[in-house]
Motif scaffolding. Structure first.
Motif, PDB file in Angstrom:
ATOM      1  N   LEU A 167     -49.342  -4.145 -43.922  1.00  0.00           N
ATOM      2  CA  LEU A 167     -48.636  -2.937 -44.336  1.00  0.00           C
ATOM      3  C   LEU A 167     -48.638  -2.797 -45.852  1.00  0.00           C
ATOM      4  CD1 LEU A 167     -45.459  -3.001 -42.038  1.00  0.00           C
ATOM      5  CD2 LEU A 167     -47.496  -1.564 -41.780  1.00  0.00           C
ATOM      6  N   PRO A 168     -48.653  -1.551 -46.357  1.00  0.00           N
ATOM      7  CA  PRO A 168     -48.478  -1.353 -47.803  1.00  0.00           C
ATOM      8  C   PRO A 168     -47.137  -1.895 -48.258  1.00  0.00           C
ATOM      9  CG  PRO A 168     -49.218   0.668 -46.721  1.00  0.00           C
ATOM     10  CD  PRO A 168     -48.850  -0.289 -45.629  1.00  0.00           C
ATOM     11  N   LEU A 169     -47.046  -2.221 -49.522  1.00  0.00           N
ATOM     12  CA  LEU A 169     -45.817  -2.815 -50.039  1.00  0.00           C
ATOM     13  C   LEU A 169     -44.621  -1.886 -49.885  1.00  0.00           C
ATOM     14  CD1 LEU A 169     -47.246  -4.492 -53.244  1.00  0.00           C
ATOM     15  CD2 LEU A 169     -46.559  -5.620 -51.116  1.00  0.00           C
ATOM     16  N   ASP A 170     -44.835  -0.573 -49.962  1.00  0.00           N
ATOM     17  CA  ASP A 170     -43.712   0.359 -49.859  1.00  0.00           C
ATOM     18  C   ASP A 170     -43.319   0.665 -48.419  1.00  0.00           C
ATOM     19  OD1 ASP A 170     -45.876   1.897 -49.124  1.00  0.00           O
ATOM     20  OD2 ASP A 170     -45.545   3.485 -50.605  1.00  0.00           O
ATOM     21  N   ARG A 171     -43.953  -0.015 -47.452  1.00  0.00           N
ATOM     22  CA  ARG A 171     -43.610   0.191 -46.035  1.00  0.00           C
ATOM     23  C   ARG A 171     -43.180  -1.107 -45.357  1.00  0.00           C
ATOM     24  NH1 ARG A 171     -48.463   2.804 -43.140  1.00  0.00           N
ATOM     25  NH2 ARG A 171     -47.048   2.447 -41.371  1.00  0.00           N
ATOM     26  N   GLN A 172     -42.819  -2.094 -46.130  1.00  0.00           N
ATOM     27  CA  GLN A 172     -42.411  -3.377 -45.568  1.00  0.00           C
ATOM     28  C   GLN A 172     -41.063  -3.269 -44.869  1.00  0.00           C
ATOM     29  OE1 GLN A 172     -44.207  -6.407 -45.673  1.00  0.00           O
ATOM     30  NE2 GLN A 172     -45.903  -5.162 -46.467  1.00  0.00           N
ATOM     31  N   ASP A 173     -40.928  -3.953 -43.743  1.00  0.00           N
ATOM     32  CA  ASP A 173     -39.678  -4.011 -42.991  1.00  0.00           C
ATOM     33  C   ASP A 173     -38.768  -5.059 -43.633  1.00  0.00           C
ATOM     34  OD1 ASP A 173     -37.624  -4.595 -41.135  1.00  0.00           O
ATOM     35  OD2 ASP A 173     -38.921  -4.136 -39.433  1.00  0.00           O
ATOM     36  N   PRO A 174     -37.515  -4.697 -43.965  1.00  0.00           N
ATOM     37  CA  PRO A 174     -36.607  -5.689 -44.561  1.00  0.00           C
ATOM     38  C   PRO A 174     -36.475  -6.962 -43.730  1.00  0.00           C
ATOM     39  CG  PRO A 174     -35.673  -3.494 -44.779  1.00  0.00           C
ATOM     40  CD  PRO A 174     -36.890  -3.355 -43.908  1.00  0.00           C
ATOM     41  N   HIS A 175     -36.490  -6.832 -42.405  1.00  0.00           N
ATOM     42  CA  HIS A 175     -36.369  -8.027 -41.557  1.00  0.00           C
ATOM     43  C   HIS A 175     -37.544  -8.969 -41.793  1.00  0.00           C
ATOM     44  CE1 HIS A 175     -36.508 -10.514 -37.872  1.00  0.00           C
ATOM     45  NE2 HIS A 175     -35.193 -10.415 -37.926  1.00  0.00           N
ATOM     46  N   THR A 176     -38.731  -8.425 -41.934  1.00  0.00           N
ATOM     47  CA  THR A 176     -39.903  -9.251 -42.225  1.00  0.00           C
ATOM     48  C   THR A 176     -39.741  -9.983 -43.551  1.00  0.00           C
ATOM     49  OG1 THR A 176     -41.366  -7.777 -40.990  1.00  0.00           O
ATOM     50  CG2 THR A 176     -42.393  -9.201 -42.636  1.00  0.00           C
ATOM     51  N   LEU A 177     -39.282  -9.275 -44.566  1.00  0.00           N
ATOM     52  CA  LEU A 177     -39.148  -9.863 -45.901  1.00  0.00           C
ATOM     53  C   LEU A 177     -38.163 -11.024 -45.917  1.00  0.00           C
ATOM     54  CD1 LEU A 177     -39.056  -6.539 -47.953  1.00  0.00           C
ATOM     55  CD2 LEU A 177     -41.033  -7.992 -47.494  1.00  0.00           C
ATOM     56  N   MET A 178     -37.177 -10.999 -45.019  1.00  0.00           N
ATOM     57  CA  MET A 178     -36.170 -12.063 -44.971  1.00  0.00           C
ATOM     58  C   MET A 178     -36.466 -13.145 -43.941  1.00  0.00           C
ATOM     59  SD  MET A 178     -32.563  -9.980 -45.383  1.00  0.00           S
ATOM     60  CE  MET A 178     -32.919  -8.772 -44.102  1.00  0.00           C
ATOM     61  N   TRP A 179     -37.258 -12.827 -42.895  1.00  0.00           N
ATOM     62  CA  TRP A 179     -37.347 -13.702 -41.749  1.00  0.00           C
ATOM     63  C   TRP A 179     -38.744 -14.164 -41.355  1.00  0.00           C
ATOM     64  CZ3 TRP A 179     -33.305 -15.703 -38.931  1.00  0.00           C
ATOM     65  CH2 TRP A 179     -32.026 -15.182 -39.208  1.00  0.00           C
ATOM     66  N   THR A 180     -39.802 -13.497 -41.809  1.00  0.00           N
ATOM     67  CA  THR A 180     -41.133 -13.811 -41.288  1.00  0.00           C
ATOM     68  C   THR A 180     -41.489 -15.284 -41.471  1.00  0.00           C
ATOM     69  OG1 THR A 180     -43.440 -13.114 -41.277  1.00  0.00           O
ATOM     70  CG2 THR A 180     -42.387 -13.254 -43.434  1.00  0.00           C
ATOM     71  N   ARG A 181     -42.279 -15.786 -40.549  1.00  0.00           N
ATOM     72  CA  ARG A 181     -42.674 -17.187 -40.656  1.00  0.00           C
ATOM     73  C   ARG A 181     -44.109 -17.387 -40.141  1.00  0.00           C
ATOM     74  NH1 ARG A 181     -39.377 -21.637 -41.625  1.00  0.00           N
ATOM     75  NH2 ARG A 181     -37.526 -20.403 -41.170  1.00  0.00           N
ATOM     76  N   ARG A 182     -44.308 -17.381 -38.820  1.00  0.00           N
ATOM     77  CA  ARG A 182     -45.610 -17.749 -38.280  1.00  0.00           C
ATOM     78  C   ARG A 182     -46.718 -16.800 -38.718  1.00  0.00           C
ATOM     79  NH1 ARG A 182     -47.002 -22.321 -37.505  1.00  0.00           N
ATOM     80  NH2 ARG A 182     -48.735 -21.684 -38.787  1.00  0.00           N
ATOM     81  N   THR A 183     -46.511 -15.489 -38.572  1.00  0.00           N
ATOM     82  CA  THR A 183     -47.549 -14.533 -38.949  1.00  0.00           C
ATOM     83  C   THR A 183     -47.901 -14.662 -40.420  1.00  0.00           C
ATOM     84  OG1 THR A 183     -46.782 -12.991 -37.243  1.00  0.00           O
ATOM     85  CG2 THR A 183     -48.163 -12.087 -38.999  1.00  0.00           C
ATOM     86  N   TRP A 184     -46.890 -14.870 -41.234  1.00  0.00           N
ATOM     87  CA  TRP A 184     -47.092 -15.019 -42.672  1.00  0.00           C
ATOM     88  C   TRP A 184     -47.888 -16.282 -42.984  1.00  0.00           C
ATOM     89  CZ3 TRP A 184     -47.522 -13.034 -47.171  1.00  0.00           C
ATOM     90  CH2 TRP A 184     -47.195 -13.705 -48.345  1.00  0.00           C
ATOM     91  N   LEU A 185     -47.567 -17.374 -42.329  1.00  0.00           N
ATOM     92  CA  LEU A 185     -48.276 -18.623 -42.576  1.00  0.00           C
ATOM     93  C   LEU A 185     -49.752 -18.514 -42.207  1.00  0.00           C
ATOM     94  CD1 LEU A 185     -45.701 -21.297 -41.351  1.00  0.00           C
ATOM     95  CD2 LEU A 185     -46.421 -20.858 -43.693  1.00  0.00           C
ATOM     96  N   ASP A 186     -50.059 -17.667 -41.224  1.00  0.00           N
ATOM     97  CA  ASP A 186     -51.438 -17.511 -40.780  1.00  0.00           C
ATOM     98  C   ASP A 186     -52.206 -16.472 -41.600  1.00  0.00           C
ATOM     99  OD1 ASP A 186     -51.030 -19.406 -38.824  1.00  0.00           O
ATOM    100  OD2 ASP A 186     -50.545 -17.947 -37.260  1.00  0.00           O
ATOM    101  N   SER A 187     -51.594 -15.942 -42.668  1.00  0.00           N
ATOM    102  CA  SER A 187     -52.217 -14.890 -43.479  1.00  0.00           C
ATOM    103  C   SER A 187     -52.325 -15.367 -44.928  1.00  0.00           C
ATOM    104  CB  SER A 187     -51.384 -13.608 -43.405  1.00  0.00           C
ATOM    105  OG  SER A 187     -51.192 -13.201 -42.059  1.00  0.00           O
ATOM    106  N   PRO A 188     -53.395 -16.054 -45.290  1.00  0.00           N
ATOM    107  CA  PRO A 188     -53.493 -16.643 -46.628  1.00  0.00           C
ATOM    108  C   PRO A 188     -53.782 -15.652 -47.739  1.00  0.00           C
ATOM    109  CG  PRO A 188     -55.500 -17.065 -45.398  1.00  0.00           C
ATOM    110  CD  PRO A 188     -54.552 -16.424 -44.444  1.00  0.00           C
ATOM    111  N   GLY A 189     -54.028 -14.382 -47.417  1.00  0.00           N
ATOM    112  CA  GLY A 189     -54.324 -13.385 -48.440  1.00  0.00           C
ATOM    113  C   GLY A 189     -55.813 -13.137 -48.545  1.00  0.00           C
ATOM    114  N   PRO A 190     -56.212 -12.200 -49.426  1.00  0.00           N
ATOM    115  CA  PRO A 190     -55.385 -11.459 -50.393  1.00  0.00           C
ATOM    116  C   PRO A 190     -54.445 -10.463 -49.735  1.00  0.00           C
ATOM    117  CG  PRO A 190     -57.626 -10.620 -50.389  1.00  0.00           C
ATOM    118  CD  PRO A 190     -57.641 -11.831 -49.514  1.00  0.00           C
TER     119      PRO A 190
END
Length: 250
Positions: A174-197
């Motif tokens: 998602l674009p930075l201006d469409r991020q879900d607040p719950h994701t920003l505070m709680w995400t874990r597994r999906t985030w760990l599997d996404s090394p970027g960019p």
């Protein structure tokens, strides 16, 4: 690496910044505190010394959230973060543990049990309260209305140039201006599997996921949660221009 024995702190060598701090103004970031207020005090001292050495600038100090739960000084850590470091712009982001506290304050069904399961019992014990014999309204009064409103006003994301600061992580799809607040505070597994960019080429500095060492190998993100609950280490990062330095207290 330099030992600062007075503060029981480690000051690591400068290294290239993951992204430069904009405008030449230093940015200091502090990982998950979890009620370890004495370590937060030591980190504030270490950062203050670092900023003094850098010289007069409009510094920004960012707490990445999870100030509370599982430690001996929960309310004290909130108060210390709210006071911040003198002379700097101080920002405290909301972590998932503050999110649980607010769910309880706002009377959401089942919120007390979920907060207690996450370590919220320490806050009640330190305040001399029985969580099952007090209402959220009574707890709020004991916590302090000013402090409660400050927690309610904490943001979930902060951006400075190509640096993005959140508690847990972002949704890379998602674009930075469409991020879900719950994701920003709680995400874990999906985030760990996404090394970027990540969107817009930003680097993300976050906490939430305890690691025994701070790993600088990923060119797109840094996790500053060094497991204060597990290993007794609180980490901070100072970014100045195109360089950055790790600070740790224990």
């Amino acid at each position: 690496m330099q030992m600062l024995s007075r503060y029981n702190a480690l000051r690591f060598d400068w290294r290239p910044a993951i992204r430069p701090a904009p405008d030449g103004s230093p940015i200091a970031v502090i990982g998950d505190v979890h009620g370890h207020d004495s370590l937060l005090a030591a980190m504030h001292d270490a950062i203050g010394r670092e900023l003094d050495e850098i010289g007069p600038h409009d510094a920004t100090v960012i707490h990445l959230g999870d100030l509370i739960d599982r430690g001996p000084g929960n309310r004290e850590a909130l108060v210390r973060a709210r006071e911040g470091i003198a002379g700097a712009t101080n920002i405290t982001l909301r972590g998932n543990h503050e999110d649980r506290l607010l769910a309880y304050l706002h009377g959401l069904p089942g919120a007390l049990g979920r907060w207690l399961d996450a370590g919220g019992d320490g806050m009640f014990e330190q305040m001399g309260l029985d969580p099952w014999r007090i209402t959220p309204e009574e707890f709020r009064a004991r916590l302090g209305e000013d402090l409660a409103r400050w927690i309610e006003a904490t943001p979930v994301i902060y951006r400075a140039g190509q640096l993005v600061f959140v508690h847990a992580g972002i949704d890379p799809a998602l674009p930075l201006d469409r991020q879900d607040p719950h994701t920003l505070m709680w995400t874990r597994r999906t985030w760990l599997d996404s090394p970027g960019p990540y969107p817009e080429g930003v680097a993300v500095i976050h906490g939430h996921i305890p690691r025994r060492t701070v790993d600088f190998r990923n060119p797109h993100r840094i996790d500053l949660d060094s497991g204060v609950v597990n290993w007794g280490v609180l980490s901070g990062l100072v970014i100045h221009g195109d360089r950055m330095r790790l600070l740790q207290v224990s």
